[in-house]
Design an enzyme around this catalytic site. Structure first.
Site, PDB file in Angstrom:
ATOM      1  N   HIS A  82       0.963  -0.794  -0.086  1.00  0.00           N
ATOM      2  CA  HIS A  82      -0.157   0.029   0.228  1.00  0.00           C
ATOM      3  C   HIS A  82       1.244   0.659  -0.255  1.00  0.00           C
ATOM      4  CE1 HIS A  82      -4.266   2.223   0.807  1.00  0.00           C
ATOM      5  NE2 HIS A  82      -3.111   2.532   0.986  1.00  0.00           N
ATOM      6  N   ASP A 161     -14.043   3.392   6.236  1.00  0.00           N
ATOM      7  CA  ASP A 161     -13.336   4.449   5.761  1.00  0.00           C
ATOM      8  C   ASP A 161     -13.325   5.104   3.776  1.00  0.00           C
ATOM      9  OD1 ASP A 161     -10.342   5.099   5.156  1.00  0.00           O
ATOM     10  OD2 ASP A 161     -10.429   3.661   3.625  1.00  0.00           O
ATOM     11  N   SER A 183      -6.613   4.860   7.647  1.00  0.00           N
ATOM     12  CA  SER A 183      -7.042   3.890   6.638  1.00  0.00           C
ATOM     13  C   SER A 183      -6.444   3.495   5.473  1.00  0.00           C
ATOM     14  CB  SER A 183      -6.949   5.777   6.401  1.00  0.00           C
ATOM     15  OG  SER A 183      -7.813   5.657   4.391  1.00  0.00           O
ATOM     16  N   LYS A 187      -7.944  -1.150   5.888  1.00  0.00           N
ATOM     17  CA  LYS A 187      -8.457  -1.890   4.580  1.00  0.00           C
ATOM     18  C   LYS A 187      -7.342  -2.645   4.094  1.00  0.00           C
ATOM     19  CE  LYS A 187      -8.023   1.770   1.529  1.00  0.00           C
ATOM     20  NZ  LYS A 187      -7.825   3.140   2.500  1.00  0.00           N
TER      21      LYS A 187
HETATM   22  N1  URA Z   1      -3.131   6.138   1.443  1.00  0.00           N
HETATM   23  C1  URA Z   1      -4.580   5.489   2.014  1.00  0.00           C
HETATM   24  O1  URA Z   1      -5.606   4.906   2.147  1.00  0.00           O
HETATM   25  N2  URA Z   1      -5.243   6.365   3.085  1.00  0.00           N
HETATM   26  C2  URA Z   1      -4.817   7.441   3.892  1.00  0.00           C
HETATM   27  O2  URA Z   1      -5.084   8.122   4.418  1.00  0.00           O
HETATM   28  C3  URA Z   1      -3.682   7.960   2.739  1.00  0.00           C
HETATM   29  C4  URA Z   1      -3.957   7.204   2.158  1.00  0.00           C
END
Ligand code: URA
Length: 433
Positions: A82, A161, A183, A187
């Protein structure tokens, strides 16, 4: 509980309890707390921060707002990467099929554009027909069949989120360590991964401007990873100038396809190869970078990584013919050529400035309800370190509204020049220990 009292509590720098965080998040998801109250709470969190314990409960609430997937058959091979957000960051589009082809299972839950940065979901939706909202059992089936799939947060998976992310995008509440941590980590944990590679972007085009701030975010993310028993590798990468040559939506997908065809921009290759190598090492598929590099070269040279991407597009109902025919993507109506206003070496390209200029031509959103123009974007013909002469072409902007000229002017001003030759260093700035 009363939402405004909780906002006041955070505003006055007190910690919120688990019950209070649960109440606030779950009521917002149900629609019992209004957007304006959540916006005020987000601003209070951004300004006053959260304790380690509060960040844990916030992440937990995000996860609990939906379901958590699992892939027991992965036997430790379920790994995702990510990014914390950047300009020209199309890495997920290359990393997911490449890692999948090398044997990793990648159930990726991504986001839309945030602030001046682009989002993987918006980019993928520029492929005609591509669905980023599919039932979760279908998502799992696709991951099992093709080793990767990319979807968005939904009413079923991390809905907290999904709603809060959209609000942060337009309320100046992105750059907060607790909010970014919750966030990203919600995920990833909800998607059922065994381990995680984080691309923590630092610099003008990122949400995190300095290494000091980046280290704090890395610390926060790795604590949550530990709390949830997930292995993690965090790379700091440079985001002072845009990544690759294309910035926008459809054109970034084209750049990713070119990459998988073997036409790799050096900076894209440097970061992609490092992050995929880490995924292969975490999955126990490779012992070290050199071994992983051989696998990645073979996956690209044989065309297998590209075919995996083609299949991924098809499985998510996109038109796979875009791989061979770029005219199937939405096409821009207008183009303006941007020229160097002086001679010299390009010292910097202000990526945040570029990101905001492109929002004016609808490559990103100003308000949550805004529709994106998938064809809008920018091609960089020159990059940091290149020598240019006055009036030489440095970039092209593509657009279809009344703001093209203004955006082109702003982008021209994003280029900084130097009399002296510039030595460029790589994008990789080190790992979090
Ligand atoms: N990527 C994400 O999924 N969330 C954020 O807050 C910043 C970058």
């Amino acid at each position: 509980m009363n939402p405004s009292q909780l906002i006041i509590k955070k505003r006055d720098r007190h910690s919120l309890s688990q019950e209070e965080i649960r109440y606030f998040i779950s009521s917002f998801v149900k629609g019992d707390i209004e957007d304006y109250q959540m916006s005020a709470m987000l601003m209070a969190i951004l300004l006053n921060g959260m304790s380690e314990e509060e960040i844990y409960w916030l992440t937990n609430e995000y996860i609990d707002s939906g379901v958590t997937l699992n892939f027991p058959e992965s036997q430790g091979r379920c790994i995702d990467k990510h990014s914390t957000g950047g300009v020209g960051d199309k890495l997920s589009l290359m990393i997911a099929p490449l890692a999948a082809e090398c044997g990793v299972m990648v159930p990726m839950i991504s986001g839309r554009g945030l602030g001046h940065t682009g989002g993987t979901l918006d980019k993928l939706e520029s492929i005609p027909g591509f669905q980023t909202q599919i039932p979760l059992d279908r998502f799992q089936e696709i991951v099992r069949e093709n080793n990767f799939a990319i979807i968005g947060q939904s009413d079923n998976i991390v809905p907290a989120d999904r709603k809060i992310y959209a609000l942060r995008d337009v309320t100046g509440t992105i750059e907060s360590i607790p909010l970014i941590t919750a966030s990203i980590m919600s995920k990833k944990i909800a998607s059922g991964v065994d381990a995680l590679v984080i691309d923590l972007k630092v610099g003008n085009g990122a949400f995190i401007g300095t290494m000091e701030h980046a280290r704090q975010l890395a610390e926060s993310i790795s604590k949550i990873a530990m709390d949830f028993n997930k292995k993690i590798i965090i790379h700091f990468t440079d985001m002072n100038s845009p990544l690759g040559r294309y910035i926008g939506n459809a054109i970034e997908v084209i750049e990713a396809i070119e990459f998988l065809k073997g036409n790799m921009e050096p900076d894209l290759k440097e970061v992609t190869y490092q992050l995929v190598a880490d995924m292969l090492i975490l999955a126990g598929i490779s012992e070290n970078f050199d071994e992983a590099e051989i696998m990645m070269d073979q996956a690209i040279e044989s065309g297998r990584a590209l075919e995996r991407f083609r299949k991924g597009i098809e499985l998510q109902q996109g038109n796979p013919e875009v791989i061979d025919d770029y005219s199937l993507f939405p096409q821009p109506k207008h183009k303006i050529e941007i020229k160097a206003h002086r001679s010299g070496f390009i010292k910097n390209i202000n990526s945040k400035g570029i990101g905001y200029a492109l929002i004016d031509v609808k490559a990103g959103r100003k308000q949550t309800k805004d529709k994106i123009d998938y064809a809008a974007g920018l091609k960089l013909l020159k990059k940091v370190g290149d020598k240019v002469t006055k009036d030489e072409l440095i970039a092209e902007i593509y657009y279809d509204n009344d703001h093209g000229n203004k955006a082109a002017k702003e982008i021209e001003n994003c280029f900084e020049y130097s009399e002296d030759e510039i030595t460029t260093t790589g994008r990789l700035l080190g790992t979090h220990k």
